[in-house]
Design a protein around this motif. Structure first.
Motif, PDB file in Angstrom:
ATOM      1  N   ARG A 257       0.309  -1.272   0.495  1.00  0.00           N
ATOM      2  CA  ARG A 257       0.480  -0.213   0.238  1.00  0.00           C
ATOM      3  C   ARG A 257       0.894   1.099   0.229  1.00  0.00           C
ATOM      4  O   ARG A 257       0.321   2.675  -0.050  1.00  0.00           O
ATOM      5  CB  ARG A 257      -0.665   0.358   1.453  1.00  0.00           C
ATOM      6  CG  ARG A 257      -2.201  -1.146   0.800  1.00  0.00           C
ATOM      7  CD  ARG A 257      -3.131  -1.060   2.624  1.00  0.00           C
ATOM      8  NE  ARG A 257      -4.335  -2.108   3.045  1.00  0.00           N
ATOM      9  CZ  ARG A 257      -4.966  -2.621   3.411  1.00  0.00           C
ATOM     10  NH1 ARG A 257      -4.991  -2.372   4.068  1.00  0.00           N
ATOM     11  NH2 ARG A 257      -5.939  -3.675   3.475  1.00  0.00           N
ATOM     12  N   VAL A 258       2.426   0.597   0.404  1.00  0.00           N
ATOM     13  CA  VAL A 258       3.065   2.271   0.709  1.00  0.00           C
ATOM     14  C   VAL A 258       3.759   2.739  -0.811  1.00  0.00           C
ATOM     15  O   VAL A 258       3.869   3.700  -0.863  1.00  0.00           O
ATOM     16  CB  VAL A 258       4.103   2.131   1.511  1.00  0.00           C
ATOM     17  CG1 VAL A 258       3.367   2.118   3.112  1.00  0.00           C
ATOM     18  CG2 VAL A 258       4.804   0.703   1.358  1.00  0.00           C
ATOM     19  N   LYS A 259       3.359   1.565  -1.130  1.00  0.00           N
ATOM     20  CA  LYS A 259       3.875   1.988  -2.993  1.00  0.00           C
ATOM     21  C   LYS A 259       3.188   3.399  -3.963  1.00  0.00           C
ATOM     22  O   LYS A 259       2.010   2.476  -3.975  1.00  0.00           O
ATOM     23  CB  LYS A 259       3.839   0.591  -3.694  1.00  0.00           C
ATOM     24  CG  LYS A 259       4.607  -0.718  -3.679  1.00  0.00           C
ATOM     25  CD  LYS A 259       6.354  -0.629  -3.243  1.00  0.00           C
ATOM     26  CE  LYS A 259       6.908  -1.255  -2.688  1.00  0.00           C
ATOM     27  NZ  LYS A 259       8.935  -0.694  -2.847  1.00  0.00           N
ATOM     28  N   SER A 260       4.005   2.879  -5.150  1.00  0.00           N
ATOM     29  CA  SER A 260       3.150   4.171  -5.347  1.00  0.00           C
ATOM     30  C   SER A 260       2.510   3.750  -6.449  1.00  0.00           C
ATOM     31  O   SER A 260       2.453   2.941  -6.639  1.00  0.00           O
ATOM     32  CB  SER A 260       4.613   5.524  -6.211  1.00  0.00           C
ATOM     33  OG  SER A 260       5.051   4.540  -7.631  1.00  0.00           O
ATOM     34  N   LEU A 261       1.221   4.502  -7.237  1.00  0.00           N
ATOM     35  CA  LEU A 261       0.211   4.457  -8.154  1.00  0.00           C
ATOM     36  C   LEU A 261       0.454   3.935  -9.647  1.00  0.00           C
ATOM     37  O   LEU A 261       0.895   2.680  -9.366  1.00  0.00           O
ATOM     38  CB  LEU A 261      -1.052   5.437  -8.363  1.00  0.00           C
ATOM     39  CG  LEU A 261      -1.584   5.150  -9.612  1.00  0.00           C
ATOM     40  CD1 LEU A 261      -2.655   4.151  -8.709  1.00  0.00           C
ATOM     41  CD2 LEU A 261      -2.484   6.524  -9.460  1.00  0.00           C
ATOM     42  N   VAL A 262       2.016   4.353  -9.115  1.00  0.00           N
ATOM     43  CA  VAL A 262       2.568   3.843 -10.926  1.00  0.00           C
ATOM     44  C   VAL A 262       2.839   2.659 -10.734  1.00  0.00           C
ATOM     45  O   VAL A 262       3.514   1.996 -11.623  1.00  0.00           O
ATOM     46  CB  VAL A 262       3.765   5.338 -10.827  1.00  0.00           C
ATOM     47  CG1 VAL A 262       4.356   4.637 -12.207  1.00  0.00           C
ATOM     48  CG2 VAL A 262       3.826   6.366 -11.364  1.00  0.00           C
ATOM     49  N   TRP A 263       3.849   2.237  -9.754  1.00  0.00           N
ATOM     50  CA  TRP A 263       4.506   1.299 -10.049  1.00  0.00           C
ATOM     51  C   TRP A 263       3.126  -0.077  -9.517  1.00  0.00           C
ATOM     52  O   TRP A 263       3.506  -1.185 -10.178  1.00  0.00           O
ATOM     53  CB  TRP A 263       4.725   1.401  -8.129  1.00  0.00           C
ATOM     54  CG  TRP A 263       5.383  -0.450  -7.745  1.00  0.00           C
ATOM     55  CD1 TRP A 263       7.436  -0.967  -8.031  1.00  0.00           C
ATOM     56  CD2 TRP A 263       4.884  -1.255  -7.016  1.00  0.00           C
ATOM     57  NE1 TRP A 263       6.714  -2.264  -7.908  1.00  0.00           N
ATOM     58  CE2 TRP A 263       5.450  -2.475  -6.790  1.00  0.00           C
ATOM     59  CE3 TRP A 263       3.432  -1.549  -6.577  1.00  0.00           C
ATOM     60  CZ2 TRP A 263       6.018  -3.806  -6.540  1.00  0.00           C
ATOM     61  CZ3 TRP A 263       3.228  -3.095  -5.945  1.00  0.00           C
ATOM     62  CH2 TRP A 263       4.519  -4.444  -6.233  1.00  0.00           C
ATOM     63  N   LYS A 266       2.060  -0.411 -13.328  1.00  0.00           N
ATOM     64  CA  LYS A 266       2.959  -1.232 -13.829  1.00  0.00           C
ATOM     65  C   LYS A 266       2.933  -2.617 -13.650  1.00  0.00           C
ATOM     66  O   LYS A 266       3.217  -4.322 -14.637  1.00  0.00           O
ATOM     67  CB  LYS A 266       4.314  -0.959 -13.186  1.00  0.00           C
ATOM     68  CG  LYS A 266       5.814  -1.781 -14.320  1.00  0.00           C
ATOM     69  CD  LYS A 266       7.303  -0.757 -13.810  1.00  0.00           C
ATOM     70  CE  LYS A 266       7.935  -2.098 -14.257  1.00  0.00           C
ATOM     71  NZ  LYS A 266       9.543  -1.101 -14.057  1.00  0.00           N
ATOM     72  N   CYS A 267       2.893  -3.199 -12.019  1.00  0.00           N
ATOM     73  CA  CYS A 267       2.766  -5.159 -11.559  1.00  0.00           C
ATOM     74  C   CYS A 267       1.710  -5.289 -11.971  1.00  0.00           C
ATOM     75  O   CYS A 267       1.649  -5.908 -12.343  1.00  0.00           O
ATOM     76  CB  CYS A 267       2.732  -3.766 -10.120  1.00  0.00           C
ATOM     77  SG  CYS A 267       2.459  -6.055  -9.154  1.00  0.00           S
ATOM     78  N   LEU A 268      -0.257  -4.389 -12.284  1.00  0.00           N
ATOM     79  CA  LEU A 268      -1.146  -4.781 -12.588  1.00  0.00           C
ATOM     80  C   LEU A 268      -0.551  -5.203 -13.970  1.00  0.00           C
ATOM     81  O   LEU A 268      -1.547  -5.763 -14.758  1.00  0.00           O
ATOM     82  CB  LEU A 268      -1.763  -3.713 -12.175  1.00  0.00           C
ATOM     83  CG  LEU A 268      -3.497  -3.727 -12.873  1.00  0.00           C
ATOM     84  CD1 LEU A 268      -4.112  -5.922 -12.273  1.00  0.00           C
ATOM     85  CD2 LEU A 268      -4.047  -2.972 -12.554  1.00  0.00           C
ATOM     86  N   PHE A 269      -0.121  -4.002 -15.029  1.00  0.00           N
ATOM     87  CA  PHE A 269       0.056  -4.238 -16.283  1.00  0.00           C
ATOM     88  C   PHE A 269       0.569  -6.097 -16.370  1.00  0.00           C
ATOM     89  O   PHE A 269       0.461  -6.924 -16.831  1.00  0.00           O
ATOM     90  CB  PHE A 269       0.937  -3.639 -17.426  1.00  0.00           C
ATOM     91  CG  PHE A 269       0.986  -3.411 -18.121  1.00  0.00           C
ATOM     92  CD1 PHE A 269       0.065  -3.315 -19.322  1.00  0.00           C
ATOM     93  CD2 PHE A 269       2.720  -4.108 -18.508  1.00  0.00           C
ATOM     94  CE1 PHE A 269       0.802  -3.350 -20.633  1.00  0.00           C
ATOM     95  CE2 PHE A 269       2.756  -4.365 -19.931  1.00  0.00           C
ATOM     96  CZ  PHE A 269       1.886  -4.154 -20.844  1.00  0.00           C
ATOM     97  N   ASN A 270       2.480  -6.083 -15.591  1.00  0.00           N
ATOM     98  CA  ASN A 270       2.338  -7.388 -16.228  1.00  0.00           C
ATOM     99  C   ASN A 270       1.436  -8.464 -15.960  1.00  0.00           C
ATOM    100  O   ASN A 270       1.469  -9.456 -16.360  1.00  0.00           O
ATOM    101  CB  ASN A 270       3.771  -7.185 -14.644  1.00  0.00           C
ATOM    102  CG  ASN A 270       4.624  -6.191 -15.678  1.00  0.00           C
ATOM    103  OD1 ASN A 270       4.808  -5.581 -16.313  1.00  0.00           O
ATOM    104  ND2 ASN A 270       5.586  -5.122 -14.664  1.00  0.00           N
ATOM    105  N   TRP A 271       0.699  -8.392 -14.391  1.00  0.00           N
ATOM    106  CA  TRP A 271       0.113  -9.287 -14.434  1.00  0.00           C
ATOM    107  C   TRP A 271      -0.796  -9.683 -15.454  1.00  0.00           C
ATOM    108  O   TRP A 271      -0.915 -10.885 -16.248  1.00  0.00           O
ATOM    109  CB  TRP A 271      -0.640  -9.251 -12.858  1.00  0.00           C
ATOM    110  CG  TRP A 271      -1.619 -10.674 -12.435  1.00  0.00           C
ATOM    111  CD1 TRP A 271      -1.573 -11.139 -11.461  1.00  0.00           C
ATOM    112  CD2 TRP A 271      -2.494 -10.107 -12.517  1.00  0.00           C
ATOM    113  NE1 TRP A 271      -2.464 -11.960 -11.677  1.00  0.00           N
ATOM    114  CE2 TRP A 271      -3.530 -11.571 -12.191  1.00  0.00           C
ATOM    115  CE3 TRP A 271      -3.756  -9.411 -13.511  1.00  0.00           C
ATOM    116  CZ2 TRP A 271      -4.821 -11.726 -11.992  1.00  0.00           C
ATOM    117  CZ3 TRP A 271      -4.733  -9.727 -13.612  1.00  0.00           C
ATOM    118  CH2 TRP A 271      -6.100 -10.908 -13.053  1.00  0.00           C
TER     119      TRP A 271
END
Length: 534
Positions: A257-263, A266-271
């Motif tokens: 949750r502390v990660k940025s929205l961009v991260w 990116k994580c969701l796109f890779n998934w």
């Protein structure tokens, strides 16, 4: 870059797939060595007794029925007559379609619903063997022999993999062992031995599920893809991959949750890219098979020239559709899918089409397995209502709900298996020939055996009996004892356990044991004599 990394990962899994499958079959689980010798011995005895039962029941007169028969069924040599006597009961009903496809390919439109992997393997293994035995047997007899041997091999491996999967999911060696034993006695046993694709499909499905539990998704997808060209319901198994990947991404996002929205994006796109590739692997074999059928029946007209005259004559006599220039009706659909058209036009499969008065006996035959799955699902969902309402995607929040579980299958890991079995049973009940429900669930849903085994070991007396038997077996030198001695001991031990269900258990356990034993015997007797047990 995402695609490249995913493909490299997939290749690495492919390289290790044989070693991994060996690990699945023989490795340790929860610190306990798999009782492979015991389970294999029980499977061998099951095979021998099943062939004997089939031979005995096959002496009874066959029911007169106007069903499909493959060309070239006549016994030519003395060897053919021996094979026919020993294994003839295994080529009844749909087995005739698989034999025909294995020998001649997809010559008629009504054969298109019998998927290619099982007849493909049978065909090429039969060719290898026929080179050695062509003077003793016809090719048709060799196909029957190889098909039965292939199914028995897949059945033995499937029982072992089911035991491994039970240890991974249930974390209970006893219930996993009883589950594998009940699989050897399952109510659809005759279809796992006859020339049907159930044994191969079950093995591929269970292997895929083991790899899902081990988080090796690409390898799991390969097995699910192969299962999808063995039986059509193999496509549904891709849901296990999708569900596991969804739990993974949600857990990752919640812990970050502390990660940025961009991260996160990116994580969701890779998934999304990773899951898409995995689903492509699951569906690609099915799509390629449908493209092959479309080209054969709707585009090309060259296949007919390699067929024997007898194949063409039967098509003309019976009115079977064969590949030709004008094409079949489904060739002109917006999505030219042969499977749904043939199921609808040749077998009258469709929503509520089977709800007729004359089909009441078939509903009664399917009744026990339908009631067992529905009852277990209701029991599971009522007890874990909040967990199920959240689709099991937040298991940490509801972990306390499973601390006081009544049965071993009442766990968070079993949620997706219960949903799969419930959905498949419901579909069978409303959309297909209902008597097929028994063999579809028995070959697709490990939760069936976990539910039964959980009930059978529920009371303390039967647990004590099984623990005593297990201790006696552990003191035997299984690596050096004779196969016959192992087999006899295993059979005596397991059936002693079943006998106690009638003496010292509750009514439900008695009914479950009676159901498995009765369908095992009755199904064999009826199926091998062309009585309606399909």
């Amino acid at each position: 870059m995402v695609f490249v990394s995913n493909i490299l990962k997939c290749n690495n899994n492919l390289i290790n797939v044989i070693d991994d499958l060996s690990y699945v079959l023989w490795a340790e689980s929860e610190g306990l060595k798999i009782d492979s010798e015991e389970l294999k011995s029980l499977d061998y005895v099951h095979t021998n007794y099943f062939i004997l039962l089939q031979c005995i029941f096959n002496l009874l007169p066959d029911l007169e029925s106007d069903v499909f028969h493959s060309v070239g069924h006549d016994d030519v040599t003395s060897g053919d007559k021996i094979i026919s006597f020993l294994l003839g009961g295994f080529r009844r009903w749909d087995a005739q379609y698989f034999i025909h496809v294995a020998q001649y390919g997809y010559t008629y439109e009504n054969t298109l619903v019998f998927f290619p992997l099982f007849p493909f393997l049978t065909h090429y293994l039969s060719k290898l063997l026929w080179y050695l035995l062509s003077t003793l047997f016809s090719f048709h007899s060799v196909i029957l022999l190889v098909g039965v041997l292939l199914n028995f091999t897949c059945f033995i491996l499937a029982a072992t993999v089911l035991y491994r999967l039970g240890n991974l999911v249930l974390h209970d060696r006893e219930v996993s062992w009883i589950s594998a034993c009940m699989f050897c006695l399952n109510p659809a046993s005759v279809f796992f031995s006859a020339l049907y694709s159930e044994s191969l499909f079950c093995l591929l499905t269970l292997c895929g599920l083991v790899y899902v539990e081990r988080k090796m998704m690409y390898t799991a997808c390969i097995f699910f893809g192969l299962s999808a060209i063995t039986r059509s319901n193999g496509l549904i198994s891709s849901g296990f991959v999708l569900y596991a990947e969804t739990k993974t991404i949600l857990g990752l996002l919640q812990l970050s949750r502390v990660k940025s929205l961009v991260w996160k994006m990116k994580c969701l796109f890779n998934w999304v890219m990773s899951v898409s590739l995995k689903l492509v692997i699951c569906f690609l074999p099915f799509v390629m098979f449908q493209l092959y059928i479309w080209f054969s029946f709707c585009v090309s007209n060259d296949f007919e020239h390699s067929w024997p005259v007898s194949v063409i004559d039967i098509a003309r006599t019976k009115g079977y559709k064969i590949p030709k220039k004008e094409g079949s009706d489904w060739c002109f659909h917006s999505v030219p899918l042969s499977y749904s058209h043939v199921q609808s036009s040749h077998w009258d499969v469709g929503f509520l089409r089977y709800y007729q008065m004359k089909q009441i006996p078939n509903f009664l035959l399917a009744g026990p397995i339908v009631m067992l799955i529905i009852y277990s699902a209701i029991q599971y969902f009522v007890k874990n209502k909040d967990f199920c309402m959240h689709l099991g995607l937040n298991s940490l929040k509801f972990r306390k709900d499973f601390k006081t579980k009544e049965y071993v299958f009442d766990s968070a890991q079993c949620f997706v298996y219960m949903v799969h079995a419930t959905a498949l049973t419901t579909f069978c009940l409303f959309c297909i020939h209902v008597q097929v429900t028994t063999r579809i669930v028995a070959s697709s849903c490990p939760i069936l055996y976990w539910v039964v085994a959980s009930h059978l070991v529920e009371n303390k007396l039967t647990r004590a009996i099984h623990e005593k038997l297990s201790q006696e077996v552990s003191h035997k030198n299984l690596d050096h004892c004779a196969l016959v001695e192992c087999s006899s001991y295993t059979v005596i031990g397991f059936f002693t356990f079943l006998k106690e269900q009638f003496k010292n258990s509750n009514a439900l356990n008695r009914l479950l044991t009676l159901y498995f034993v009765t369908y095992f015997l009755l199904g064999t007797m009826l199926h091998v004599n062309y009585y309606p047990w399909t």
